[in-house]
Write a protein that holds these residues in place. Structure first.
Motif, short mmCIF file in Angstrom:
data_model
loop_
_atom_site.label_atom_id
_atom_site.label_comp_id
_atom_site.label_asym_id
_atom_site.label_seq_id
_atom_site.Cartn_x
_atom_site.Cartn_y
_atom_site.Cartn_z
N ALA A 1 46.02 36.15 42.96
CA ALA A 1 47.37 35.71 43.32
C ALA A 1 47.91 34.72 42.30
O ALA A 1 49.06 34.82 41.86
N THR A 2 47.08 33.77 41.89
CA THR A 2 47.50 32.77 40.91
C THR A 2 47.80 33.42 39.55
O THR A 2 48.78 33.06 38.88
N THR A 3 46.97 34.38 39.17
CA THR A 3 47.16 35.05 37.88
C THR A 3 48.40 35.93 37.91
O THR A 3 49.14 36.03 36.92
N LEU A 4 48.66 36.58 39.06
CA LEU A 4 49.91 37.33 39.21
C LEU A 4 51.11 36.40 39.10
O LEU A 4 52.11 36.75 38.46
N ASP A 5 51.02 35.23 39.72
CA ASP A 5 52.09 34.24 39.60
C ASP A 5 52.34 33.90 38.13
O ASP A 5 53.48 33.80 37.67
N SER A 6 51.24 33.72 37.40
CA SER A 6 51.35 33.38 35.98
C SER A 6 52.01 34.51 35.20
O SER A 6 52.90 34.26 34.38
N ALA A 7 51.59 35.73 35.45
CA ALA A 7 52.19 36.89 34.76
C ALA A 7 53.68 36.97 35.07
O ALA A 7 54.50 37.19 34.16
N ASP A 8 54.03 36.79 36.33
CA ASP A 8 55.45 36.82 36.72
C ASP A 8 56.22 35.68 36.05
O ASP A 8 57.36 35.86 35.62
N GLY A 9 55.59 34.52 35.97
CA GLY A 9 56.23 33.38 35.32
C GLY A 9 56.49 33.66 33.85
O GLY A 9 57.57 33.34 33.33
N TYR A 10 55.52 34.25 33.18
CA TYR A 10 55.71 34.60 31.77
C TYR A 10 56.80 35.66 31.60
O TYR A 10 57.59 35.59 30.66
N THR A 11 56.84 36.62 32.51
CA THR A 11 57.89 37.63 32.45
C THR A 11 59.27 37.00 32.58
O THR A 11 60.20 37.32 31.82
N ARG B 1 47.77 38.60 31.25
CA ARG B 1 47.48 38.16 32.62
C ARG B 1 47.34 39.35 33.56
O ARG B 1 46.49 39.36 34.44
N ARG B 2 48.16 40.36 33.38
CA ARG B 2 48.06 41.55 34.23
C ARG B 2 46.74 42.29 33.98
O ARG B 2 46.16 42.86 34.91
N GLN B 3 46.24 42.25 32.76
CA GLN B 3 44.93 42.84 32.48
C GLN B 3 43.82 42.08 33.18
O GLN B 3 42.87 42.68 33.70
N VAL B 4 43.93 40.76 33.21
CA VAL B 4 42.96 39.94 33.94
C VAL B 4 43.00 40.29 35.43
O VAL B 4 41.97 40.44 36.07
N VAL B 5 44.21 40.43 35.97
CA VAL B 5 44.37 40.80 37.38
C VAL B 5 43.65 42.11 37.66
O VAL B 5 42.91 42.22 38.64
N THR B 6 43.84 43.09 36.80
CA THR B 6 43.20 44.40 37.00
C THR B 6 41.69 44.25 37.04
O THR B 6 41.02 44.83 37.90
N ARG B 7 41.14 43.44 36.14
CA ARG B 7 39.68 43.24 36.11
C ARG B 7 39.19 42.54 37.37
O ARG B 7 38.18 42.93 37.96
N LEU B 8 39.90 41.54 37.83
CA LEU B 8 39.51 40.83 39.05
C LEU B 8 39.63 41.75 40.27
O LEU B 8 38.79 41.71 41.16
N GLN B 9 40.67 42.57 40.31
CA GLN B 9 40.84 43.51 41.42
C GLN B 9 39.69 44.52 41.44
O GLN B 9 39.20 44.88 42.51
N GLN B 10 39.25 44.97 40.28
CA GLN B 10 38.11 45.89 40.21
C GLN B 10 36.87 45.24 40.81
O GLN B 10 36.10 45.89 41.53
#
Length: 128
Positions: free
Chosen positions: A17-27, A49-58
């Motif tokens: 959730a925090t990393t998604l927030d960061s990705a959205d913030g950068y966008t 950040r979205r790549q990190v999210v994908t890895r954490l979701q996996q």
């Protein structure tokens, strides 16, 4: 699911959730910036950040959990406030950079807290 997995999943979902927030913030920062070099940098960071999210979701899936797929409500409210503020005061790269730096401090603290959590499994700590 074991208690250890439950704690690992919960921690990972918080980081997602925090990393998604960061990705959205950068966008958002990329959209708001008037300078191409910042736009390119912010877009690149959002992608990372979205790549990190994908890895954490996996990892959450591998642990048998349901991965988070949305940011936090607080971050959404914060972005709305910033958008309103930008509309009223004008967008300025210095203000955008200041917000990006504040976001970086926040995400860094979240990841440091997770790394300091001795209840996390070594495998999850390695992923983080």
């Amino acid at each position: 699911m074991s208690d250890s997995n439950s704690h690992d999943i919960s921690t990972l979902n918080g980081l997602i959730a925090t990393t998604l927030d960061s990705a959205d913030g950068y966008t958002e920062a990329a959209k708001d910036s008037d300078h191409g070099r910042f736009t390119t940098l912010f877009t690149s960071r959002a992608t990372e950040r979205r790549q990190v999210v994908t890895r954490l979701q996996q990892e959450v899936r591998a642990l048998g959990g349901n991965p988070e797929d949305d940011g936090t409500i607080l971050a959404g409210a914060h972005r709305l406030f910033l958008n309103l503020k930008a509309t009223l005061t004008g967008k300025d790269d210095k203000a955008i950079i200041n917000e990006v730096e504040a976001g970086e401090d926040h995400i860094k603290a979240k990841y440091e807290d997770a790394m300091a959590d001795r209840d996390l499994s070594p495998a999850v700590r390695a992923v983080i």
